[in-house]
Scaffold this motif. Structure first.
Motif, PDB file in Angstrom:
ATOM      1  N   UNK A 198       0.805  -1.238   0.000  1.00 60.40           N
ATOM      2  CA  UNK A 198       0.000   0.000   0.000  1.00 60.40           C
ATOM      3  C   UNK A 198       0.826   1.270   0.000  1.00 60.40           C
ATOM      4  N   UNK A 199       1.741   1.397   0.972  1.00 59.63           N
ATOM      5  CA  UNK A 199       2.432   2.659   1.197  1.00 59.63           C
ATOM      6  C   UNK A 199       3.799   2.684   0.514  1.00 59.63           C
ATOM      7  N   UNK A 200       4.214   3.866   0.073  1.00 60.98           N
ATOM      8  CA  UNK A 200       5.553   4.073  -0.467  1.00 60.98           C
ATOM      9  C   UNK A 200       6.360   4.804   0.597  1.00 60.98           C
ATOM     10  N   UNK A 201       7.218   4.078   1.299  1.00 60.94           N
ATOM     11  CA  UNK A 201       7.915   4.628   2.461  1.00 60.94           C
ATOM     12  C   UNK A 201       9.400   4.311   2.381  1.00 60.94           C
ATOM     13  N   UNK A 240      -4.659  -3.859  17.930  1.00 63.07           N
ATOM     14  CA  UNK A 240      -4.203  -3.779  16.545  1.00 63.07           C
ATOM     15  C   UNK A 240      -5.011  -4.748  15.689  1.00 63.07           C
ATOM     16  N   UNK A 241      -5.505  -4.268  14.555  1.00 60.64           N
ATOM     17  CA  UNK A 241      -6.214  -5.106  13.600  1.00 60.64           C
ATOM     18  C   UNK A 241      -5.600  -4.948  12.208  1.00 60.64           C
ATOM     19  N   UNK A 242      -5.488  -6.049  11.500  1.00 65.69           N
ATOM     20  CA  UNK A 242      -5.044  -6.005  10.113  1.00 65.69           C
ATOM     21  C   UNK A 242      -6.211  -5.513   9.254  1.00 65.69           C
ATOM     22  N   UNK A 243      -5.935  -4.471   8.481  1.00 69.07           N
ATOM     23  CA  UNK A 243      -6.939  -3.896   7.578  1.00 69.07           C
ATOM     24  C   UNK A 243      -6.255  -3.682   6.230  1.00 69.07           C
ATOM     25  N   UNK A 244      -6.443  -4.641   5.330  1.00 71.64           N
ATOM     26  CA  UNK A 244      -5.663  -4.700   4.092  1.00 71.64           C
ATOM     27  C   UNK A 244      -5.873  -3.499   3.174  1.00 71.64           C
ATOM     28  N   UNK A 245      -7.042  -2.906   3.237  1.00 76.54           N
ATOM     29  CA  UNK A 245      -7.358  -1.832   2.295  1.00 76.54           C
ATOM     30  C   UNK A 245      -6.722  -0.488   2.681  1.00 76.54           C
ATOM     31  N   UNK A 246      -6.281  -0.348   3.922  1.00 78.49           N
ATOM     32  CA  UNK A 246      -5.670   0.896   4.414  1.00 78.49           C
ATOM     33  C   UNK A 246      -6.561   2.116   4.173  1.00 78.49           C
ATOM     34  N   UNK A 247      -7.851   1.918   4.384  1.00 77.27           N
ATOM     35  CA  UNK A 247      -8.834   3.001   4.248  1.00 77.27           C
ATOM     36  C   UNK A 247      -9.240   3.521   5.629  1.00 77.27           C
ATOM     37  N   UNK A 257     -17.468   2.691  -2.360  1.00 70.82           N
ATOM     38  CA  UNK A 257     -17.910   1.503  -3.099  1.00 70.82           C
ATOM     39  C   UNK A 257     -16.767   0.819  -3.843  1.00 70.82           C
ATOM     40  N   UNK A 258     -15.575   1.362  -3.714  1.00 72.53           N
ATOM     41  CA  UNK A 258     -14.458   0.840  -4.509  1.00 72.53           C
ATOM     42  C   UNK A 258     -14.013  -0.548  -4.061  1.00 72.53           C
ATOM     43  N   UNK A 259     -14.104  -0.829  -2.755  1.00 72.85           N
ATOM     44  CA  UNK A 259     -13.623  -2.117  -2.256  1.00 72.85           C
ATOM     45  C   UNK A 259     -14.258  -2.411  -0.906  1.00 72.85           C
ATOM     46  N   UNK A 260     -14.475  -3.693  -0.577  1.00 65.70           N
ATOM     47  CA  UNK A 260     -14.983  -4.029   0.762  1.00 65.70           C
ATOM     48  C   UNK A 260     -13.911  -3.752   1.813  1.00 65.70           C
ATOM     49  N   UNK A 261     -14.350  -3.467   3.031  1.00 67.08           N
ATOM     50  CA  UNK A 261     -13.423  -3.207   4.127  1.00 67.08           C
ATOM     51  C   UNK A 261     -13.392  -4.421   5.040  1.00 67.08           C
ATOM     52  N   UNK A 262     -12.215  -4.989   5.250  1.00 71.93           N
ATOM     53  CA  UNK A 262     -12.072  -6.209   6.043  1.00 71.93           C
ATOM     54  C   UNK A 262     -11.104  -5.976   7.203  1.00 71.93           C
ATOM     55  N   UNK A 263     -11.274  -6.780   8.258  1.00 74.70           N
ATOM     56  CA  UNK A 263     -10.426  -6.674   9.447  1.00 74.70           C
ATOM     57  C   UNK A 263     -10.112  -8.070   9.963  1.00 74.70           C
TER      58      UNK A 263
END
Length: 380
Positions: A194-197, A231-238, A283-289
């Motif tokens: 996701x991130x450019x760091x 802490x929860x994993x949230x793949x979409x980073x939204x 609506x772009x993507x589902x949010x998962x945890x």
């Protein structure tokens, strides 16, 4: 008009801060610019923003800037960085890397400057002392990390919360099995989804140590115990973070992963900015945890232990991780050697009677680094 000094002006956070300032030319004035040694970019920033002073940590490169910009106040060296942070302005943006950000933060606080903080090591290593000092001097610590900015926004005006929920992308290794991680390489770890760091923080995301550091930061910023932070994993980073209140309600802050948004919020506080740097499509993507697997990612569990222990333990954790990530990137150790030698460092340095406070933190940092250079059972 708010005056702004940026420590780390040529890095990712620093350049994005200048993007935000450029978007609000009537609201912000650049007071000072501080960099390590990227004077080509600094030269362009001087031309664009006309700072009152600059500082270049590299002494020789500072001389080049002095020769080119006669009449401009040019500080140099690490002492110059500390001095620059203490020059009075409305907000010091601390985007320095590593524990080198700690003493400049302290000097800025003592000068009465509010701190927009992107240097996590300041609170990870010396957070207890820094937050007490900020309270003493009536200075605000404004979080710039997307997760802590999200918590701050969710808490604003709503009173005490029961739990803070920090989200994590999971890094490059979130789908790797335990066996796959045993042979994982730095090149693989650097492929963040996701991130450019920078390299260090990207590796820390892969080990989930970065989220461990953020737990310690959140503990200091929001006066919570480690057990009140999840802490929860949230793949979409939204969803960047959430807070849970006594009635079970959860409030979240959502946006695309764009650091200009938390920077804008910190600089403009208490007024929310009007510039929309990115527009979120729900609506772009589902949010998962999902919950993190501490067997696969033991660094997160170690960070929680250090947070609970307090004192010098977070400083040992930070120093050990910095050295070991470098060893991992150079191919000297394997993925799980990072957590193994962090634990060895904690056992060795933690047994020493160093006391408390900033001096103890700096001594623990120094001893940890020395230990990992000459570790008795080193594998490198």
């Amino acid at each position: 008009m708010k005056s702004i000094t940026i420590l780390g002006c040529t890095g990712s956070i620093g350049t994005q801060t200048l993007d935000v300032i450029a978007a609000y030319p009537c609201d912000y004035k650049v007071c000072g610019l501080v960099c390590r040694g990227n004077i080509d970019l600094l030269d362009k920033q001087i031309a664009a923003f006309s700072p009152s002073f600059v500082c270049v940590a590299d002494e020789q490169k500072a001389d080049i800037i002095r020769a080119k910009h006669k009449g401009l106040d040019v500080l140099s060296g690490y002492d110059g960085v500390i001095e620059a942070a203490g020059i009075k302005c409305d907000i010091v943006v601390n985007a320095l890397v590593g524990i080198d950000g700690l003493l400049p933060t302290i000097n800025a606080i003592k000068s009465g400057c509010n701190i927009a903080l992107a240097n996590k090591e300041t609170l990870v290593t010396g957070g207890e002392s820094v937050m007490a000092l900020a309270k003493e001097y009536g200075v605000s610590i404004l979080p710039v990390d997307s997760e802590h900015s999200a918590v701050w926004q969710c808490l604003e005006g709503r009173g005490e919360c029961n739990k803070i929920i920090l989200t994590a992308s999971g890094g490059a290794f979130r789908d790797y099995t335990l066996d796959m991680l045993k042979s994982a390489t730095a090149a693989q770890a650097l492929k963040h989804p996701t991130w450019d760091m920078g390299k260090k923080v990207t590796i820390d995301c892969a080990t989930m140590m970065n989220k461990g550091f953020e737990v310690i930061e959140a503990m200091r910023l929001f006066d919570k115990s480690p057990d009140d932070i999840e802490v929860l994993i949230h793949r979409q980073s939204i969803v960047h973070s959430m807070v849970k209140y006594s009635d079970g309600s959860i409030i979240a802050q959502l946006s695309y992963p764009d650091m200009k948004l938390p920077i804008q919020y910190a600089l403009g506080y208490p007024v929310r900015g009007k510039r929309e740097f990115s527009s979120l499509d729900l609506c772009a993507a589902p949010l998962t945890f999902e919950r993190p697997d501490l067997e696969r990612f033991p660094c997160l569990a170690i960070a929680y232990d250090c947070a609970r222990a307090g004192g010098i333990y977070p400083a040992i954790l930070n120093a050990a991780d910095e050295i070991l990530v470098d060893y991992f990137c150079r191919g000297l150790i394997k993925f799980y050697d990072i957590s193994y030698y962090i634990n060895k460092s904690i056992d060795y340095v933690g047994a020493k009677s160093l006391g408390n406070g900033i001096d103890a933190v700096l001594e623990a940092d120094k001893i940890t680094r020395s230990y990992l250079i000459d570790c008795p059972d080193k594998r490198w």
